[in-house]
Enzyme design. Structure first.
Site, PDB file in Angstrom:
ATOM      1  N   CYS A 170     -11.684  50.335 -42.749  1.00  0.00           N
ATOM      2  CA  CYS A 170     -12.311  49.805 -41.517  1.00  0.00           C
ATOM      3  C   CYS A 170     -12.694  48.338 -41.635  1.00  0.00           C
ATOM      4  CB  CYS A 170     -13.538  50.639 -41.161  1.00  0.00           C
ATOM      5  SG  CYS A 170     -13.160  52.376 -41.025  1.00  0.00           S
ATOM      6  N   HIS A 174     -17.719  46.851 -36.352  1.00  0.00           N
ATOM      7  CA  HIS A 174     -16.755  47.952 -36.410  1.00  0.00           C
ATOM      8  C   HIS A 174     -17.308  49.092 -35.547  1.00  0.00           C
ATOM      9  CE1 HIS A 174     -14.257  51.153 -37.584  1.00  0.00           C
ATOM     10  NE2 HIS A 174     -15.054  51.686 -38.485  1.00  0.00           N
ATOM     11  N   ASN A 228     -13.294  55.462 -33.043  1.00  0.00           N
ATOM     12  CA  ASN A 228     -13.187  54.653 -34.259  1.00  0.00           C
ATOM     13  C   ASN A 228     -11.702  54.459 -34.569  1.00  0.00           C
ATOM     14  OD1 ASN A 228     -13.048  53.766 -36.908  1.00  0.00           O
ATOM     15  ND2 ASN A 228     -14.681  55.099 -37.649  1.00  0.00           N
TER      16      ASN A 228
HETATM   17  O1  UT7 Z   1     -15.453  54.341 -40.099  1.00  0.00           O
HETATM   18  C1  UT7 Z   1     -15.549  55.146 -41.249  1.00  0.00           C
HETATM   19  C2  UT7 Z   1     -15.466  56.614 -40.925  1.00  0.00           C
HETATM   20  N1  UT7 Z   1     -16.533  57.030 -40.091  1.00  0.00           N
HETATM   21  C3  UT7 Z   1     -17.497  57.850 -40.511  1.00  0.00           C
HETATM   22  O2  UT7 Z   1     -17.529  58.243 -41.650  1.00  0.00           O
HETATM   23  C4  UT7 Z   1     -18.530  58.251 -39.515  1.00  0.00           C
HETATM   24  C5  UT7 Z   1     -19.947  58.088 -39.987  1.00  0.00           C
HETATM   25  N2  UT7 Z   1     -20.734  59.271 -39.694  1.00  0.00           N
HETATM   26  C6  UT7 Z   1     -20.965  59.718 -38.441  1.00  0.00           C
HETATM   27  O3  UT7 Z   1     -20.545  59.120 -37.454  1.00  0.00           O
HETATM   28  C7  UT7 Z   1     -21.800  60.952 -38.294  1.00  0.00           C
HETATM   29  O4  UT7 Z   1     -22.317  61.332 -39.559  1.00  0.00           O
HETATM   30  C8  UT7 Z   1     -21.008  62.160 -37.682  1.00  0.00           C
HETATM   31  C9  UT7 Z   1     -20.747  61.904 -36.201  1.00  0.00           C
HETATM   32  C10 UT7 Z   1     -19.682  62.355 -38.399  1.00  0.00           C
HETATM   33  C11 UT7 Z   1     -21.817  63.442 -37.793  1.00  0.00           C
HETATM   34  O5  UT7 Z   1     -23.076  63.275 -37.149  1.00  0.00           O
HETATM   35  P1  UT7 Z   1     -24.415  63.713 -37.893  1.00  0.00           P
HETATM   36  O6  UT7 Z   1     -25.516  63.449 -36.963  1.00  0.00           O
HETATM   37  O7  UT7 Z   1     -24.425  63.001 -39.219  1.00  0.00           O
HETATM   38  O8  UT7 Z   1     -24.207  65.286 -38.029  1.00  0.00           O
HETATM   39  P2  UT7 Z   1     -24.175  66.195 -39.347  1.00  0.00           P
HETATM   40  O9  UT7 Z   1     -22.896  65.971 -40.098  1.00  0.00           O
HETATM   41  O10 UT7 Z   1     -25.461  66.036 -40.094  1.00  0.00           O
HETATM   42  O11 UT7 Z   1     -24.141  67.635 -38.711  1.00  0.00           O
HETATM   43  C12 UT7 Z   1     -25.222  68.151 -37.916  1.00  0.00           C
HETATM   44  C13 UT7 Z   1     -24.784  69.473 -37.305  1.00  0.00           C
HETATM   45  C14 UT7 Z   1     -24.147  70.426 -38.309  1.00  0.00           C
HETATM   46  O12 UT7 Z   1     -24.534  71.748 -37.945  1.00  0.00           O
HETATM   47  P3  UT7 Z   1     -25.707  72.526 -38.740  1.00  0.00           P
HETATM   48  O13 UT7 Z   1     -25.248  72.568 -40.164  1.00  0.00           O
HETATM   49  O14 UT7 Z   1     -26.928  71.661 -38.546  1.00  0.00           O
HETATM   50  O15 UT7 Z   1     -25.761  73.825 -38.041  1.00  0.00           O
HETATM   51  C15 UT7 Z   1     -22.682  70.267 -38.071  1.00  0.00           C
HETATM   52  O16 UT7 Z   1     -21.944  71.433 -38.412  1.00  0.00           O
HETATM   53  O17 UT7 Z   1     -23.791  69.248 -36.309  1.00  0.00           O
HETATM   54  C16 UT7 Z   1     -22.658  70.068 -36.565  1.00  0.00           C
HETATM   55  N3  UT7 Z   1     -21.473  69.366 -36.096  1.00  0.00           N
HETATM   56  C17 UT7 Z   1     -20.992  69.492 -34.846  1.00  0.00           C
HETATM   57  N4  UT7 Z   1     -21.414  70.206 -33.787  1.00  0.00           N
HETATM   58  C18 UT7 Z   1     -20.713  70.090 -32.648  1.00  0.00           C
HETATM   59  C19 UT7 Z   1     -20.683  68.494 -36.791  1.00  0.00           C
HETATM   60  N5  UT7 Z   1     -19.700  68.044 -35.987  1.00  0.00           N
HETATM   61  C20 UT7 Z   1     -19.869  68.642 -34.792  1.00  0.00           C
HETATM   62  C21 UT7 Z   1     -19.175  68.592 -33.560  1.00  0.00           C
HETATM   63  N6  UT7 Z   1     -19.638  69.325 -32.518  1.00  0.00           N
HETATM   64  N7  UT7 Z   1     -18.080  67.805 -33.385  1.00  0.00           N
END
Ligand code: UT7
Length: 339
Positions: free
Chosen positions: A125, A266, A296
């Site tokens: 990125c 980004h 992204n």
């Molecule tokens: O550019 C480089 C690449 N980009 C990245 O690496 C992105 C950076 N990270 C992010 O944008 C965020 O961390 C994400 C959008 C990927 C995830 O958001 P988050 O607020 O960090 O969520 P989380 O991974 O902590 O997950 C929270 C909950 C989980 O459920 P439980 O375990 O609390 O029941 C996940 O399973 O949200 C759930 N979850 C979803 N639910 C609905 C994860 N993805 C989804 C989804 N829809 N698409």
């Protein structure tokens, strides 16, 4: 200086000025409602957690090079420069046309230039900020007068559409800029700082197929052909590194929030951008955001956003603009530019 490629171009006699930009995205739209049909997610969750509403996805006949060539032609037209006058093409991408030749060579072929230097650069990125710094250094050294830099990705080709934690994020597209050596100007790339920390490579990766896992080797998991992201870790480190880079730029160049017209970050996650705004006490409208439309797009994201910011008049000649990125490697980079 910390250990990094870092420094100012304030005193160079051959500054790199952006004389044209362009961008291209596929026509096909994949919106949040489409994703609701593919994985267990919702438009509401994606919008609240990421700010993304839709992304563009390639169709048959489109590739990293075809998008790049479209973006490059637009940039050349706007710059009024003939492709034959390019000395250098750098394409930043993690989704190249093929293992080799470089995507930059396909772009060169598409533009009809048969002699210039052309190579790809892998910094995920952060790729466009790296390409800007590398091209400007080559220009400052007097080894090129005119460069085409491109950030281009077809991330849909390495996205796991069964993983709701990652497939909601990524899209395809390309952005291009023409840099021209200019003397006696206060415009152009003024400051540059590029970093990496390979010890954190596992945070963001796509493991097959390279020399570690060659084609035909037994993969530990079928998922290794896709991007593997550790979202939470990436999120937290990204905020820290982006804030650090902007503060470093302010100190090194003796400027502050008031001097900057726009920061073009980004487009990774709207909440990451909002956290940066809060930590820097920055007026929110100084951040350029188009993540809602494209998601992204890794190396393409800043390149597309820069072009959109210029075409919509959000930034214009004489404005100070910061490009700032964080991504796989890990890598992070910043460019301070007077347009
Ligand atoms: O550019 C480089 C690449 N980009 C990245 O690496 C992105 C950076 N990270 C992010 O944008 C965020 O961390 C994400 C959008 C990927 C995830 O958001 P988050 O607020 O960090 O969520 P989380 O991974 O902590 O997950 C929270 C909950 C989980 O459920 P439980 O375990 O609390 O029941 C996940 O399973 O949200 C759930 N979850 C979803 N639910 C609905 C994860 N993805 C989804 C989804 N829809 N698409």
């Amino acid at each position: 200086m910390t250990s990094a490629v870092q420094g100012d171009f304030l005193t160079t006699k051959r500054r790199s000025v952006i004389v044209g930009t362009g961008s291209a995205v596929p026509d096909k739209i994949l919106d949040n409602h489409d994703l609701e049909k593919i994985v267990d997610t919702s438009d509401d969750w994606i919008t609240v957690r990421t700010g993304i509403k839709q992304r563009r996805i390639i169709s048959d006949g489109e590739s990293t090079a075809t998008l790049s060539i479209k973006a490059a032609r637009q940039a050349l037209d706007r710059a009024g420069i003939d492709a034959q006058d390019l000395d250098l093409i750098i394409c930043a991408t993690i989704t190249p046309e093929m293992v080799f030749p470089a995507t930059a060579c396909f772009i060169q072929e598409g533009l009809g230039n048969k002699t210039c230097c052309a190579f790809d650069l892998t910094a995920a990125c952060s790729g466009f900020t790296y390409a800007m710094g590398v091209a400007a250094s080559i220009i400052a050294a007097g080894q090129a007068d005119t460069a085409l830099i491109i950030g281009a990705e077809t991330l849909s080709t390495i996205t796991d559409y069964t993983d709701r934690g990652s497939c909601i994020l990524f899209g395809d597209g390309a952005g291009a800029a023409i840099l021209k050596a200019t003397t006696n100007t206060d415009r152009g790339l003024l400051y540059n700082s590029l970093h990496a920390d390979g010890s954190e490579w596992e945070t963001l990766s796509c493991r097959a197929y390279g020399s570690r896992y060659p084609v035909g080797s037994k993969l530990e998991s079928d998922k290794m052909i896709y991007m593997d992201i550790r979202g939470r870790e990436t999120y937290q480190t990204a905020v820290r590194r982006i804030v650090e880079l902007i503060k470093e730029t302010y100190i090194q160049c003796n400027i502050n929030n008031d001097d900057i017209k726009r920061i073009i970050p980004h487009q990774m996650n709207m909440r990451i951008i909002e956290s940066v705004v809060k930590r820097l006490k920055l007026p929110a409208d100084k951040m350029f955001v188009n993540i809602d439309k494209y998601g992204n797009t890794s190396a393409a994201s800043i390149a597309i956003a820069l072009d959109e910011a210029i075409q919509t008049g959000c930034v214009g000649p004489g404005d100070l603009v910061i490009l700032v990125a964080f991504g796989g490697g890990l890598t992070w980079g910043v460019n301070l530019i007077r347009l």
